[in-house]
Structure formats: structure tokens, C-alpha cells
Write a protein that holds these residues in place. Structure first.
Motif, PDB file in Angstrom:
ATOM      1  N   PRO A 140       0.836  -1.211   0.000  1.00  0.00           N
ATOM      2  CA  PRO A 140       0.000   0.000   0.000  1.00  0.00           C
ATOM      3  C   PRO A 140       0.867   1.255   0.000  1.00  0.00           C
ATOM      4  N   LEU A 141       0.628   2.138  -0.951  1.00  0.00           N
ATOM      5  CA  LEU A 141       1.346   3.405  -1.023  1.00  0.00           C
ATOM      6  C   LEU A 141       0.563   4.506  -0.309  1.00  0.00           C
ATOM      7  N   ASP A 142      -0.743   4.444  -0.447  1.00  0.00           N
ATOM      8  CA  ASP A 142      -1.667   5.304   0.295  1.00  0.00           C
ATOM      9  C   ASP A 142      -3.037   4.631   0.171  1.00  0.00           C
ATOM     10  N   PRO A 143      -4.082   5.152   0.794  1.00  0.00           N
ATOM     11  CA  PRO A 143      -5.371   4.446   0.759  1.00  0.00           C
ATOM     12  C   PRO A 143      -5.936   4.205  -0.641  1.00  0.00           C
ATOM     13  N   HIS A 144      -5.447   4.947  -1.631  1.00  0.00           N
ATOM     14  CA  HIS A 144      -5.992   4.818  -2.983  1.00  0.00           C
ATOM     15  C   HIS A 144      -5.044   4.130  -3.964  1.00  0.00           C
ATOM     16  N   ARG A 145      -3.834   3.807  -3.533  1.00  0.00           N
ATOM     17  CA  ARG A 145      -2.866   3.241  -4.473  1.00  0.00           C
ATOM     18  C   ARG A 145      -2.154   2.030  -3.874  1.00  0.00           C
ATOM     19  N   LEU A 146      -2.002   0.991  -4.726  1.00  0.00           N
ATOM     20  CA  LEU A 146      -1.269  -0.214  -4.350  1.00  0.00           C
ATOM     21  C   LEU A 146      -0.159  -0.461  -5.371  1.00  0.00           C
ATOM     22  N   LEU A 147       0.988  -0.907  -4.871  1.00  0.00           N
ATOM     23  CA  LEU A 147       2.060  -1.368  -5.752  1.00  0.00           C
ATOM     24  C   LEU A 147       1.972  -2.886  -5.824  1.00  0.00           C
ATOM     25  N   VAL A 148       1.767  -3.414  -7.035  1.00  0.00           N
ATOM     26  CA  VAL A 148       1.675  -4.857  -7.244  1.00  0.00           C
ATOM     27  C   VAL A 148       3.032  -5.349  -7.766  1.00  0.00           C
ATOM     28  N   ILE A 149       3.665  -6.250  -7.030  1.00  0.00           N
ATOM     29  CA  ILE A 149       4.981  -6.780  -7.395  1.00  0.00           C
ATOM     30  C   ILE A 149       4.828  -8.268  -7.720  1.00  0.00           C
ATOM     31  N   ILE A 150       5.334  -8.682  -8.891  1.00  0.00           N
ATOM     32  CA  ILE A 150       5.293 -10.085  -9.303  1.00  0.00           C
ATOM     33  C   ILE A 150       6.711 -10.515  -9.679  1.00  0.00           C
ATOM     34  N   VAL A 151       7.140 -11.658  -9.139  1.00  0.00           N
ATOM     35  CA  VAL A 151       8.476 -12.192  -9.399  1.00  0.00           C
ATOM     36  C   VAL A 151       8.330 -13.610  -9.950  1.00  0.00           C
ATOM     37  N   THR A 152       9.138 -13.948 -10.981  1.00  0.00           N
ATOM     38  CA  THR A 152       9.119 -15.307 -11.525  1.00  0.00           C
ATOM     39  C   THR A 152      10.424 -16.023 -11.190  1.00  0.00           C
ATOM     40  N   ASP A 153      10.422 -17.331 -11.431  1.00  0.00           N
ATOM     41  CA  ASP A 153      11.619 -18.121 -11.130  1.00  0.00           C
ATOM     42  C   ASP A 153      12.762 -17.845 -12.099  1.00  0.00           C
ATOM     43  N   THR A 154      12.517 -17.058 -13.146  1.00  0.00           N
ATOM     44  CA  THR A 154      13.592 -16.658 -14.053  1.00  0.00           C
ATOM     45  C   THR A 154      14.272 -15.376 -13.584  1.00  0.00           C
ATOM     46  N   GLY A 155      13.770 -14.818 -12.483  1.00  0.00           N
ATOM     47  CA  GLY A 155      14.353 -13.593 -11.956  1.00  0.00           C
ATOM     48  C   GLY A 155      13.717 -12.327 -12.462  1.00  0.00           C
ATOM     49  N   ARG A 156      12.732 -12.440 -13.305  1.00  0.00           N
ATOM     50  CA  ARG A 156      12.073 -11.230 -13.808  1.00  0.00           C
ATOM     51  C   ARG A 156      11.181 -10.656 -12.711  1.00  0.00           C
ATOM     52  N   VAL A 157      11.297  -9.355 -12.511  1.00  0.00           N
ATOM     53  CA  VAL A 157      10.517  -8.650 -11.496  1.00  0.00           C
ATOM     54  C   VAL A 157       9.653  -7.604 -12.200  1.00  0.00           C
ATOM     55  N   SER A 158       8.365  -7.628 -11.895  1.00  0.00           N
ATOM     56  CA  SER A 158       7.437  -6.674 -12.487  1.00  0.00           C
ATOM     57  C   SER A 158       6.773  -5.863 -11.386  1.00  0.00           C
ATOM     58  N   GLN A 159       6.617  -4.570 -11.620  1.00  0.00           N
ATOM     59  CA  GLN A 159       5.972  -3.691 -10.642  1.00  0.00           C
ATOM     60  C   GLN A 159       4.958  -2.797 -11.357  1.00  0.00           C
ATOM     61  N   ARG A 160       3.776  -2.679 -10.768  1.00  0.00           N
ATOM     62  CA  ARG A 160       2.753  -1.820 -11.367  1.00  0.00           C
ATOM     63  C   ARG A 160       1.930  -1.168 -10.256  1.00  0.00           C
ATOM     64  N   ILE A 161       1.679   0.118 -10.405  1.00  0.00           N
ATOM     65  CA  ILE A 161       0.853   0.840  -9.434  1.00  0.00           C
ATOM     66  C   ILE A 161      -0.611   0.740  -9.869  1.00  0.00           C
ATOM     67  N   THR A 162      -1.466   0.370  -8.924  1.00  0.00           N
ATOM     68  CA  THR A 162      -2.894   0.214  -9.174  1.00  0.00           C
ATOM     69  C   THR A 162      -3.674   1.295  -8.424  1.00  0.00           C
ATOM     70  N   ILE A 163      -4.560   1.961  -9.101  1.00  0.00           N
ATOM     71  CA  ILE A 163      -5.445   2.943  -8.477  1.00  0.00           C
ATOM     72  C   ILE A 163      -6.701   2.211  -8.002  1.00  0.00           C
ATOM     73  N   LEU A 164      -6.990   2.291  -6.724  1.00  0.00           N
ATOM     74  CA  LEU A 164      -8.143   1.601  -6.154  1.00  0.00           C
ATOM     75  C   LEU A 164      -9.408   2.440  -6.336  1.00  0.00           C
ATOM     76  N   PRO A 165     -10.523   1.789  -6.653  1.00  0.00           N
ATOM     77  CA  PRO A 165     -11.769   2.546  -6.845  1.00  0.00           C
ATOM     78  C   PRO A 165     -12.303   3.149  -5.558  1.00  0.00           C
ATOM     79  N   GLN A 166     -11.958   2.515  -4.425  1.00  0.00           N
ATOM     80  CA  GLN A 166     -12.351   3.023  -3.115  1.00  0.00           C
ATOM     81  C   GLN A 166     -11.162   2.868  -2.170  1.00  0.00           C
ATOM     82  N   PRO A 167     -11.035   3.747  -1.182  1.00  0.00           N
ATOM     83  CA  PRO A 167      -9.880   3.648  -0.276  1.00  0.00           C
ATOM     84  C   PRO A 167      -9.895   2.316   0.484  1.00  0.00           C
TER      85      PRO A 167
END
Length: 346
Positions: A140-167
Motif C-alpha cells: 500500500p502506497l496510500d489508501p488509494h494506491r497499491l504497488l503490485v509486485i510479481i516475481v518469476t523463477d527466471t528472476g524477472r521482477v514486475s511492478q505496477r501501481i494500481t489505483i483503487l476505486p475506493q480507499p
């Protein structure tokens, strides 16, 4: 039927034309190469090559230049790959060593190839659809935003900020994670994408803040996994096309459009047929179906933990095929070794 000496004359014409950018005459072949025959004999050989459409005369009273068919015969039967110098090999090792991640490694790879050859460099990302998701985290970055982190066994790391419809407070974030994360971890990227599709469908019919958040996070995670599965290119050296514009018979605009869109180049590279060493070339009019009849592409395969992909060069048909093929092969082998070593450390 072209004689063995005729084929060697073709080799001389290709090499001299690439070196000088001037049509090649029989006298210059006699002067530059040790055939041990007269210029008149070389002219007869050139006439036979012209009959076979392997060379052509661009202007009356000028020498001859290779045709696309001539380049094809040269690449398939006459080209001898030129080993890279020790300085070039040292540059590969120094330039590609210790990258932060795959993106940086591939970015360095195409920059290096452009520097070595002066051509547009292309490298396919390996497909990560067979990789497994090992870690998912919601921050959680703030009540309206989440950072989604996904990691695979190949070492690839993905990050995306999601805007929440409600806090959503931390307890709500934990609840969403408890429902979503077990669906993803331990599964292949393809399987995880299917689970996210189910989660999105289930969450879309509810209106609670937690369910709305679950839907938003599932959408973001799905987009990230779609990128994992997409076939993508990393490129460098587009500016070299402008410098070499005189080497193209027509406009370079189709090449620039292909670089911009990527899809055409991805299809072309995927359909190129490799030889026993993993090397391939698509020359001039062989690329007409892709709108790239003015260009040649040479490529080599490299291996990663999730499968093989290609690294290549695009430029005019008047290119130094032995040098460029040797460069893509050497860099592809080093890239494979780096990825193998990285996999071994995991």
C-alpha cells in the motif's frame, strides 16, 4: 550451371562491392584477386553469373553488382565467417558483464552490436509464458494506491501501481492479498493469468470495497502477466539507417515504420529458418511480404531458461555478411552463457 571458378568470382564481386561500394569490373578482379586467368576469362565468368541472375549491371559500361539472389548464394555457400578480434571479444565481455536485470542486459546487447557493426541491432525477449510465479506482494502506497509486485523463477521482477476505486486500509489490503496471492504463486505465468481472469469475473459482480479492490488488483496483475507473455523486441541503432540511406535502392521509410511498430520485425525474425549453427539470413526481396524488400536481416539464436530467442542485425543488402553473422553469433553465445550462469545461481 556456374563453374567453381565462377562462384569464386561471385565471392570476389560481393566482397569488393561491400568494401568499395563501386560496381566491380573484370580488371579490378584480376588486380585484386589471384585467379591466374585473364580479364577476358573473368568477363566470360561474369557473363554466366549474369545469366544466372546472380549479378547485374547497374549502368551501361559499368562493372557488376550482386543481386539479392547473388547475396543468397554467397551467404549459403561462399561466406566464411570472420572471427572477431581479441579486442572485440574483450569488449563483449566488458560491456555485457554484471547487468542489473534482463532489461539492462538486452539493452546493452543491442547497443554493443550496433557499435560493433554499424547496423540496426534487434534482440527478441524470451517468452516468459513458461516461467513460474514465485512471489507476489501488494504494497500500500496510500489508501488509494497499491504497488503490485510479481516475481518469476527466471528472476524477472514486475511492478505496477494500481489505483483503487475506493480507499482501502492495511487490513483490507491483507484480505485482498490473502485471496489473490495463493491463486498465483507456484503457477506458470499462463496458469496464473487464467486464475486472474477467474478472479476478475468473480469480483466484478460485487460492490464491497474489498471486492472492488480485488478486481482492480486482478486487472493490474493480468496486464503485467500479459506483458510477460508478449513477444517483444529491444532495438538500437535506428540512426544508422539515415547514415546508410545511399545503400538502399529505394526509401528507408518502410524500415523506420517496421522499427516503430515491431510486429513486422517480430514476425519476420520468428519465421527465419536457421542453419545447423542457429544462424539465419533473410535477404532483400525475400522480405517483400513484410514490406522490407530493401533490407537484409541476419540473426543468431540464444538460449534462456524459458526457451530460445533471436538476436539480429538489420541493414542494407550491401552489408558485410561474414562479419555481421560472426558478430551476432559471438554475442548470442555470450548472452546464452550469461543467462545460464544467472540461472545456475538461482
Amino acid at each position: 550451371m556456374v563453374s567453381e571458378r565462377g562462384l569464386q568470382v561471385l565471392r570476389a564481386i560481393v566482397q569488393d562491392y561491400v568494401d568499395t561500394h563501386e560496381p566491380v569490373g573484370s580488371r579490378s578482379i584480376v588486380d585484386r584477386h589471384s585467379f591466374g586467368v585473364s580479364a577476358a576469362t573473368i568477363r566470360n565468368d561474369m557473363a554466366l553469373l549474369e545469366d544466372e541472375e546472380l549479378i547485374a549491371q547497374p549502368h551501361t559500361s559499368s562493372g557488376r553488382v550482386p543481386t539479392d539472389k547473388g547475396y543468397r548464394v554467397f551467404v549459403d555457400h561462399l561466406a566464411e565467417l570472420r572471427p572477431l578480434s581479441s579486442a572485440q571479444r574483450a569488449a563483449i565481455t566488458a560491456f555485457l558483464g554484471d547487468p542489473a536485470d534482463l532489461d539492462e542486459l538486452l539493452a546493452r546487447t543491442v547497443r554493443l552490436l550496433t557499435q560493433l557493426t554499424g547496423q540496426v541491432a534487434l534482440v527478441q525477449y524470451p517468452s516468459f509464458s513458461r516461467a513460474n510465479v514465485t512471489h507476489v506482494q501488494l504494497v500500500p502506497l496510500d489508501p488509494h494506491r497499491l504497488l503490485v509486485i510479481i516475481v518469476t523463477d527466471t528472476g524477472r521482477v514486475s511492478q505496477r501501481i494500481t489505483i483503487l476505486p475506493q480507499p482501502l486500509d492495511e487490513a483490507g489490503v491483507a484480505a485482498v492479498g490473502a485471496r489473490l496471492i495463493p491463486r498465483l504463486t507456484g503457477r506458470s505465468v499462463a496458469e496464473a493469468a487464467e486464475q486472474l481472469s477467474l478472479a476478475r469475473t468473480a469480483a466484478s459482480v460485487h460492490l464491497t470495497p474489498a471486492e472492488a479492490a480485488l478486481h482492480a488488483v486482478a486487472v493490474a496483475a493480468s496486464e503485467e502477466l500479459d506483458e510477460f507473455r508478449q513477444n517483444r523486441l529491444m532495438m538500437a541503432g535506428s540512426a544508422t539507417l539515415a547514415k546508410r540511406e545511399q545503400d538502399f535502392r529505394g526509401s528507408i521509410h518502410p524500415l523506420l515504420e517496421a522499427i516503430e511498430e515491431q510486429v513486422t520485425l517480430l514476425r519476420l525474425m520468428s519465421e527465419m529458418v536457421a542453419d545447423g549453427q542457429g544462424l539465419s539470413a533473410s535477404i532483400g526481396r525475400e522480405n517483400a511480404a513484410f514490406g522490407l524488400a530493401e533490407a537484409s536481416i541476419v540473426a543468431s539464436e540464444y538460449d534462456s531458461a524459458v526457451g530460445a530467442a533471436r538476436i539480429g542485425l538489420m541493414g542494407p543488402t550491401r552489408m558485410d555478411y561474414p562479419r555481421n553473422l560472426a558478430a551476432v553469433r559471438a554475442v548470442a553465445r555470450y548472452l546464452t552463457r550469461l543467462l545460464d550462469e544467472d540461472e545456475g545461481r538461482r
